[in-house]
Design an enzyme around this catalytic site. Structure first.
Site, PDB file in Angstrom:
ATOM      1  CG  ASP A 131       5.399   9.716   7.555  1.00 15.56           C
ATOM      2  OD1 ASP A 131       4.887  10.553   6.795  1.00 15.56           O
ATOM      3  OD2 ASP A 131       5.409   8.500   7.308  1.00 15.56           O
ATOM      4  N   GLY A 166       4.692   1.189  12.948  1.00 20.09           N
ATOM      5  CA  GLY A 166       3.669   0.145  12.901  1.00 20.09           C
ATOM      6  C   GLY A 166       4.247  -1.210  12.540  1.00 20.09           C
TER       7      GLY A 166
END
Ligand code: AMP
Ligand code: MG
Length: 485
Positions: free
Chosen positions: A249, A89
């Site tokens: 993650d 992101g």
């Protein structure tokens, strides 16, 4: 200008399900605040050129280097136990730099602006957290722990809006790859069987080329990833490193430590030590890390089930068989590391008990983890809070007897200890002090001195870096580092 870029973009040759190609988001006034000359050299990059006006544009994400393919990678993840779609992101992958030694490293900019995976975020990063990642990752590397590395931090000249306005920055991260457990979770959930196969095969080619060319190479992949994580997390435990956010993650398939957000090194020994302000339940406390590694690996194993056998039940059994190996492997690595920390070359049955006993004495008397082993290494025990206690005297006697039973000399034993017990670690109060000077005063000299000390953590030459062994004034105060967002 010749920067030495030598990009290949193998990830871009995978299906475009795995990433989104992205445009650049230039920043107004980029300036290099820290640059890693030795790493640039290893990568085959020209330090002077990269630090020139043109070079800074590349490190700031204002101008893509020749041969790059800017992209954001797709991934998912369990964050504090909850599964969600994530993806880069606020990071941009330029590509893979092929070094003069023919090694392949991802070159990624962290904080380079919005991507299709930004959700509500601004895609940016603040100077403090990027410097923290630079300091910790380089310290980990010098300690001999597999980790992503940091090539540079550039301040952007722009403010980012958080609770207060903060100076923005971009970190150039160098990694064996950015394939995460979460990358596999993304593909297992939203990709096809062929996507999963292609990601697993790509990972094998990229990181596990030693895998025998058998008909079940995915089983070996699982086995190797488990083996590497067991070894990595044992290394964290042995130096007192607390990652802080071991979400799936943030676990790299390569076996490197990755994503240094609210991480820190433990001062006083206590298994329940938590540093991250967002880890309110202590999920990722120091003593929980090995178990959380197992939890993440189980999630990884689940993603591989379709590849392990056509019969699902059998595949699950195979996966469980591998996962059940992890704790034993972890304990083996931990104990062998602990033996080295105690100057022991050979193995005796009671070694684990000997190590555990020392740790419990440390815990009871609130002894500093690093300084206790340092004191044992240099033979100066007077400053320790456990010094003079009955328990510690008895322990010392057992330890001396144990060392006496091995063929190596005491001098050899001390040498092993000097190579196994860091004399300096990035203590949180010193990291904070360096960040404060840099962010609030624009004074980077505090950080430069700290980085120089951390570059040689096993240096026991007289008096070297002793100032960095001094404990925080108020060690009872729990440190809380904040998430790097
Ligand atoms: P991290 O805490 O850096 O591991 O990030 C967790 C997830 O949040 C990743 O998908 C990041 O890309 C995303 N993220 C973190 N900060 C930002 C931001 N400022 N803008 C957009 N996405 C972000
Ligand atoms: Mg992350």
């Amino acid at each position: 200008m010749g920067f030495g870029w030598n990009f290949d973009n193998s990830y871009a040759r995978l299906s475009d399900t795995f990433y989104a190609s992205v445009g650049l988001h230039p920043v107004s006034n980029p300036e290099i605040v820290v640059f890693n000359n030795p790493l640039a050299k290893e990568l085959g990059l020209d330090s002077n050129a990269l630090q020139s006006e043109e070079g800074v544009q590349i490190l700031a994400g204002n101008k893509a280097p020749e041969g790059s393919f800017p992209m954001a990678q797709a991934y998912a993840g369990h964050q504090f136990g909850y599964f969600t779609m994530l993806g880069d992101g606020r990071a941009l992958l330029y590509g893979e730099q092929i070094t003069p030694e023919n090694e392949r490293f991802d070159i990624q900019l962290k904080g380079a602006g919005r991507t299709p995976f930004s959700r509500g975020g601004d895609g940016r990063a603040a100077l403090g957290p990027m410097l923290r990642e630079y300091i910790i990752s380089e310290a980990m590397h010098a300690l001999g722990i597999p980790t992503t590395r940091s090539l540079a931090v550039v301040s952007t000249g722009e403010k980012i809006i958080r609770e207060t306005d903060l100076p923005g920055a971009i970190l150039t991260r160098v990694a064996a790859s950015h394939i995460r457990v979460g990358t596999f979770q993304f593909v297992a959930n939203w990709g096809t069987y062929e996507d999963l196969q292609s990601l697993a095969s790509y990972t094998i080619i990229r990181h596990y080329t030693d895998i025998p060319n058998s008909d079940n190479q995915y089983l070996y992949l699982l086995q190797e990833v488990i083996r590497k994580q067991a070894e990595l997390i044992a290394k964290w435990q042995l130096v007192g490193f607390i990652h802080g956010v071991m979400n799936t993650d943030n676990m790299a398939i390569s076996g490197e430590s990755i994503d240094f957000g609210p991480c820190a090194f433990m001062d006083v020994y206590h298994p329940e030590t938590v540093f991250s302000s967002i880890d309110t339940h202590g999920r990722y406390a120091y003593g929980n890390q090995p178990k959380m590694g197992l939890w993440n690996l189980a999630r990884f194993a689940e993603t591989l089930v379709p590849l392990l056998d056509d019969d699902e039940e059998k595949a699950i059994e195979i996966a469980q068989g591998q996962i059940s190996q992890y704790m034993g492997l972890y304990e083996k690595h931990w104990l062998s590391g602990m033996r080295a920390k105690l100057g022991l070359f050979d193995e005796e049955e009671q070694d684990k008990a000997l190590a555990d006993e020392l740790l419990s004495i440390m815990q009871k008397h609130r002894a500093d983890y690093t300084n206790t082993f340092r004191a044992l290494t240099v033979g100066k025990l007077e400053s320790l809070p456990i010094h003079g206690t009955d328990e510690f005297d008895k322990w010392l006697q057992k330890w001396e007897e144990r060392r006496g039973r091995q063929p190596q000399s005491i001098e050899e034993s001390y040498e092993l200890m000097r190579n196994s017990n860091p004399a300096v670690i990035p203590r949180n109060h010193r990291v904070e002090e360096a960040l404060e000077a840099a962010v609030n005063e624009g004074d980077f000299s505090v950080m430069e001195r700290l980085l120089a000390a951390l570059a040689d953590p096993y240096d026991y030459s007289s008096g070297a870096n002793e100032e960095y062994c001094i404990l925080p004034k108020n060690p009872d105060r729990p440190y809380r580092t904040f998430c790097g967002t």
